[in-house]
Every structure is written in structure tokens, then in C-alpha cells.
Design an enzyme around this catalytic site. Structure first.
Site, PDB file in Angstrom:
ATOM      1  N   ASN A   1       0.760  -1.313   0.072  1.00  0.00           N
ATOM      2  CA  ASN A   1      -0.098   0.069   0.092  1.00  0.00           C
ATOM      3  C   ASN A   1       0.770   1.400   0.032  1.00  0.00           C
ATOM      4  OD1 ASN A   1       0.456   0.831   2.848  1.00  0.00           O
ATOM      5  ND2 ASN A   1      -0.436  -1.085   3.318  1.00  0.00           N
TER       6      ASN A   1
ATOM      7  N   ILE B   1      -2.052  -6.889  14.475  1.00  0.00           N
ATOM      8  CA  ILE B   1      -1.055  -6.872  15.628  1.00  0.00           C
ATOM      9  C   ILE B   1      -1.430  -6.135  16.762  1.00  0.00           C
ATOM     10  CG2 ILE B   1       1.331  -6.201  15.708  1.00  0.00           C
ATOM     11  CD1 ILE B   1       1.541  -6.374  12.797  1.00  0.00           C
TER      12      ILE B   1
ATOM     13  N   PRO C   1      -3.167 -11.544  10.920  1.00  0.00           N
ATOM     14  CA  PRO C   1      -3.225 -11.358  12.384  1.00  0.00           C
ATOM     15  C   PRO C   1      -3.511  -9.850  12.712  1.00  0.00           C
ATOM     16  CG  PRO C   1      -1.047 -11.829  11.901  1.00  0.00           C
ATOM     17  CD  PRO C   1      -1.791 -12.205  10.582  1.00  0.00           C
TER      18      PRO C   1
ATOM     19  N   PHE D   1      -3.256   3.783  15.258  1.00  0.00           N
ATOM     20  CA  PHE D   1      -3.620   4.794  14.271  1.00  0.00           C
ATOM     21  C   PHE D   1      -4.577   4.327  13.752  1.00  0.00           C
ATOM     22  CE2 PHE D   1      -0.573   8.312  13.898  1.00  0.00           C
ATOM     23  CZ  PHE D   1       0.241   8.201  14.945  1.00  0.00           C
TER      24      PHE D   1
HETATM   25  N1  CTP Z   1      -3.035  -2.721  12.715  1.00  0.00           N
HETATM   26  C1  CTP Z   1      -2.542  -3.985  13.282  1.00  0.00           C
HETATM   27  N2  CTP Z   1      -2.655  -5.015  12.463  1.00  0.00           N
HETATM   28  C2  CTP Z   1      -3.333  -5.243  11.402  1.00  0.00           C
HETATM   29  C3  CTP Z   1      -3.983  -4.236  11.123  1.00  0.00           C
HETATM   30  C4  CTP Z   1      -4.032  -2.923  11.651  1.00  0.00           C
HETATM   31  O1  CTP Z   1      -1.641  -3.478  13.963  1.00  0.00           O
HETATM   32  N3  CTP Z   1      -3.496  -6.279  10.760  1.00  0.00           N
HETATM   33  C5  CTP Z   1      -3.093  -1.407  13.538  1.00  0.00           C
HETATM   34  C6  CTP Z   1      -2.573  -0.233  12.609  1.00  0.00           C
HETATM   35  O2  CTP Z   1      -1.076  -0.235  12.885  1.00  0.00           O
HETATM   36  C7  CTP Z   1      -3.201   0.776  13.353  1.00  0.00           C
HETATM   37  C8  CTP Z   1      -4.815   0.302  13.735  1.00  0.00           C
HETATM   38  O3  CTP Z   1      -4.410  -1.115  13.801  1.00  0.00           O
HETATM   39  O4  CTP Z   1      -2.587   1.282  14.402  1.00  0.00           O
HETATM   40  C9  CTP Z   1      -5.819   0.401  12.700  1.00  0.00           C
HETATM   41  O5  CTP Z   1      -5.418   0.265  11.448  1.00  0.00           O
HETATM   42  P1  CTP Z   1      -6.415   0.596  10.301  1.00  0.00           P
HETATM   43  O6  CTP Z   1      -5.915  -0.022   8.965  1.00  0.00           O
HETATM   44  O7  CTP Z   1      -6.825   2.044  10.240  1.00  0.00           O
HETATM   45  O8  CTP Z   1      -7.617  -0.431  10.709  1.00  0.00           O
HETATM   46  P2  CTP Z   1      -8.096  -1.789  10.671  1.00  0.00           P
HETATM   47  O9  CTP Z   1      -8.124  -2.461  11.751  1.00  0.00           O
HETATM   48  O10 CTP Z   1      -7.408  -2.304   9.280  1.00  0.00           O
HETATM   49  O11 CTP Z   1      -9.668  -1.445   9.931  1.00  0.00           O
HETATM   50  P3  CTP Z   1     -10.386  -0.960   8.902  1.00  0.00           P
HETATM   51  O12 CTP Z   1      -9.397  -1.194   7.505  1.00  0.00           O
HETATM   52  O13 CTP Z   1     -11.549  -1.805   8.801  1.00  0.00           O
HETATM   53  O14 CTP Z   1     -10.759   0.519   8.865  1.00  0.00           O
END
Ligand code: CTP
Length: 414
Positions: A220, A319, A317, A339
Site C-alpha cells: 500500500n 497486531i 493477524p 492509529f
Molecule cells: N493494525 C495492526 N494489524 C493489522 C491491522 C491494523 O496492528 N493487521 C493496526 C494499525 O497499525 C493501526 C490500527 O491497527 O494502528 C488501525 O489500522 P487501520 O488499517 O486503520 O484499521 P483496520 O483495523 O485495518 O480497520 P479498517 O481497515 O476496517 O478501517
């Protein structure tokens, strides 16, 4: 190393005495002097006689915009006490290059020239002394030099370390002076307030890369800039920082331990492990939510039939959610910050995500508008309510955010 084009304001209002002792690295001190001025500091250069063999006081005067001092017998100061005047007005004395002989003089408390004299005469508790050694590798490794360095440190000097590489003498090894940008980064960090002293911070940053086959993958547009800026600000604030970085081409902030990862599963394994010993976990990474169910062992080839490969996905997963639900996070030993990159309804989405991830603090930003840029605007959502950090450079925002986190962490401990 920091981007040296981007130092404006870093040392605004600071007065630095820049000392040069003899060494080929004096040419780097010229660049360092220019950077100090660019960062907003006023710079008073003091040179030893030996330094004047390598670069002229005229060059240093034109770069600093002030008359250079060399001799302790310089009659310009009304009281004829340059060593007292110069050492009392400084926010820091930085000696770059610090030669082996100069360090030996410091270790013995000698004062035969203006520069060691003013170092000796400075008020030790109020005016820090930073040394950037520069010398041949054998001189650096010599027990006498190492002994003198230890003594100088015991007497209150801060030693900035040396780099490995080609030396003016043609040899290769330890003892090169740090580059001008590195010196500036060290000085800025040294002068910063230390509200995170004793904390161990883990930051995830950047995108992840999910392999389709050995040459292709899904990623991304996250640049990692916000996470790297936070890692740097946390280190400046006194924390021990581990940065778990997805594939980005950003320089590692000085003093930060960086671990490069690629896939979400890889980032997960490292981050969860490092979080076990951390006190603050900050998840800025744009982790891929899904990965191809199976990465092909060999490159997927066109077979000429016109058929396109079908990709199936499985979920990665989460994280942050996992770390935030760990026993240490639940007991308050580990403070977690998430975030949220959103494209709309920032506050409502942030509130929902904060609850879903189970983190005390969630930082929201508009994703597509911030990726890759040098500025951003943040919305902090926690028990206190909503705090807005208006549009600013990611560097400035990172510092503000670290201050906000430090306030919450120390508040939780009292
Ligand atoms: N994050 C993470 N592991 C993942 C997905 C997200 O640690 N597999 C963490 C990101 O680093 C960030 C937060 O979760 O701090 C939110 O990430 P975001 O991409 O905004 O949210 P998602 O959980 O992916 O939700 P959505 O895509 O539905 O908005």
C-alpha cells in the site's frame, strides 16, 4: 541521518559554542556550522592553533557570522576573559572535531589554549560539553585514548561516538567523525526534554508486503514517515526505541534500533515479541488486512491461454489488537497507541476503532491525504475526549504526540 534540507527551527533560540581542534575532519565542522545556523542557532566558533592548520578562522567566521576566537590572550573582550564569557552564554559546547590530543588535555584538566580552557571553566551542571572525536583508527583504539575518553565522560562530557570508514590517512576503520547531519541530529536529541526517560517504546511503521509469488506482491501507499518521525521523537524524549519497519526507503533515526520486516505475519512475529519487553507500543504501520492465501513458489507464468490467475485471500493477524489484549497491556504495564487511517467520518470511526482494538489512545488521520506527505493533522481520541493536533509537519506532530503520550503514561503511574 536526518534530511539536512529540513532543519529549520530545530535549534531556534539556542546558542552553541562550536570548538574545533586539529584534524582533517575540520572540513566537516564547516558544514556542521552551516547546519547549526540553518537550524536557527547562533554559533560562536572557537578554534585551537592546530585547527587553524586545517581550516582558516576566516572560513569559519563567514559561515557563523561571528568573529572566531583562537587565543586566550585575545584582547577583544572588555574583561579580557574570553574563556569565562564564552562558556557562560552557551546552551552547549560542541567540540567537533575532538582530536586525541584535545581529549587528552580534557582528561587532565589542562588549559593551555582557549578551547580546553573554556571547557574547564564552564559551569559543568549548566553547560553540557559534547565531543565528536575524529582520528586515525589506531589512535582511536589506543588504550590511552580510550582511557582519556572514559575520564572525560566521568568528568561530565558527552561523547557522540565515531563512524567506521575511509580515513584521511588512507586506512579504513573506526575513528571517522560523524557527518554534519548526524552531529546535528545528536545535538537536537541531546537538548530535547526527556519525559520518556526509562521507557521502552516499540513503534511499527510503513506498509507491509504480501507476496503473490517470488517477484510480485500486494502493498500500500504508506510511506512510513509518521512512524519514523515518532520513533525519532520518542528517542529524543529519552526512550529506548525499537522501530519495526515495513519496506520503506527511509533513513533510520539515530539511536533507534530498527528491525526490517516485509509481510504482516513477519511484522506480527517481531512486534509481538518486542512488545513483551516494552512499556509503550505505538502502531502506525499500515498493515495489510489480507494476504494471498498461497504465495506461489515460482513466478506465475502466462500460459498463452488468456486465462488470468485467481487470487484467494486470508485475513492477517491484527497486531495491535493482539498486543492491546495481552496481559501486560491489560494490567497497565504496557500503554498501547493505535492509529486509524480513515477516508471519512474521522471522529466516529476513530471512537469505534478505539473500542474495537481495545487501546487507551487512538490517533486518527485522513489516510489517502497523508500518505507520503511531509505534513499531517491528527485527532487524538481517549478517555479525556478528543484532542486536535492541527496541520503541521509530521516531525512537529510526532513531538507533540510523544509529549501527549508521555503525559498520559506518567499520569497513569502516579
Ligand atoms: N493494525 C495492526 N494489524 C493489522 C491491522 C491494523 O496492528 N493487521 C493496526 C494499525 O497499525 C493501526 C490500527 O491497527 O494502528 C488501525 O489500522 P487501520 O488499517 O486503520 O484499521 P483496520 O483495523 O485495518 O480497520 P479498517 O481497515 O476496517 O478501517
Amino acid at each position: 541521518m536526518m534530511n539536512t534540507n529540513d532543519v529549520a527551527g530545530e535549534l531556534q533560540g539556542r546558542h552553541i559554542v562550536l570548538g574545533l581542534s586539529g584534524g582533517a575532519a575540520c572540513f566537516k565542522a564547516a558544514e556542521f556550522c552551516r547546519l547549526l545556523a540553518k537550524a536557527g542557532a547562533t554559533v560562536q566558533v572557537v578554534m585551537t592553533e592546530a585547527a587553524c592548520q586545517f581550516i582558516t578562522p576566516v572560513a569559519m567566521q563567514s559561515l557563523s557570522g561571528r568573529a572566531v576566537y583562537v587565543s586566550q590572550w585575545d584582547a577583544r573582550p572588555g574583561n579580557n576573559m574570553a574563556h569565562i564569557n564564552l562558556s557562560r552564554e552557551a546552551d552547549a559546547v560542541v567540540v567537533a572535531p575532538a582530536s586525541a590530543d584535545f581529549i587528552a588535555q580534557l582528561a587532565q584538566g589542562r588549559a593551555g589554549e582557549l578551547l580546553p580552557l573554556l571547557c574547564l571553566a564552564r559551569p559543568v551542571e549548566r553547560v553540557p560539553l559534547l565531543l565528536a572525536p575524529a582520528m586515525n583508527r589506531e589512535m582511536w583504539a589506543h588504550p590511552a585514548t580510550q582511557r582519556n575518553l572514559r575520564q572525560a565522560m566521568l568528568d561530565g562530557a558527552q561523547v557522540l561516538g565515531v563512524a567506521y570508514g575511509d580515513q584521511a590517512c588512507g586506512e579504513t576503520g573506526d575513528g571517522r567523525m560523524l557527518e554534519a547531519g548526524e552531529l546535528l541530529e545528536e545535538l537536537v536529541a541531546f537538548l530535547a526534554p526527556k519525559p520518556l526517560l526509562g521507557e521502552r517504546v516499540v513503534v511499527t511503521a510503513g506498509p507491509t508486503f504480501e507476496a503473490i509469488d517470488p517477484v510480485r506482491g500486494i502493498t500500500n501507499l504508506s510511506s512510513g514517515k509518521m512512524g519514523f518521525a515518532i520513533a525519532r521523537a520518542a528517542r529524543e524524549a529519552g526512550a529506548e526505541v525499537t522501530l519495526v519497519a515495513g519496506p520503506v526507503h527511509l533513513p533510520t533515526p539515530r539511536g533507534v534500533r530498527r528491525i526490517d520486516v516485509d509481510s504482516a505475519r513477519n511484522m506480527h512475529a517481531v512486534a509481538v515479541d518486542k512488545a513483551l519487553a516494552a512499556s509503550i507500543f505505538i502502531a502506525t504501520a499500515a498493515v495489510a488486512d489480507w494476504r494471498p492465501a498461497q504465495a506461489a513458489e515460482h513466478k506465475i507464468k502466462k500460459d498463452g491461454s488468456g486465462e488470468v490467475p485467481q487470487l484467494a485471500f486470508v485475513e492477517n493477524p491484527d497486531i495491535l489488537a493482539e498486543v492491546a489484549h495481552s496481559p501486560r497491556a491489560q494490567s497497565g504495564e504496557l500503554y498501547c497507541v493505535g492509529f486509524a487511517a480513515e477516508s471519512e467520518n474521522l471522529e466516529a470511526n476513530a471512537q469505534a476503532k478505539r473500542a474495537r482494538k481495545g487501546v487507551p489512545l487512538l490517533v486518527a488521520n485522513i489516510g489517502p491525504a497523508t500518505f507520503g506527505r511531509d505534513d499531517n493533522a491528527l485527532l487524538l481520541v481517549d478517555d479525556e475526549g478528543v484532542t486536535e493536533l492541527p496541520r503541521a509537519s509530521k516531525r512537529a506532530l510526532a513531538r507533540q504526540l510523544v509529549a501527549e503520550i508521555a503525559r498520559r503514561v506518567s499520569g497513569a503511574e502516579t
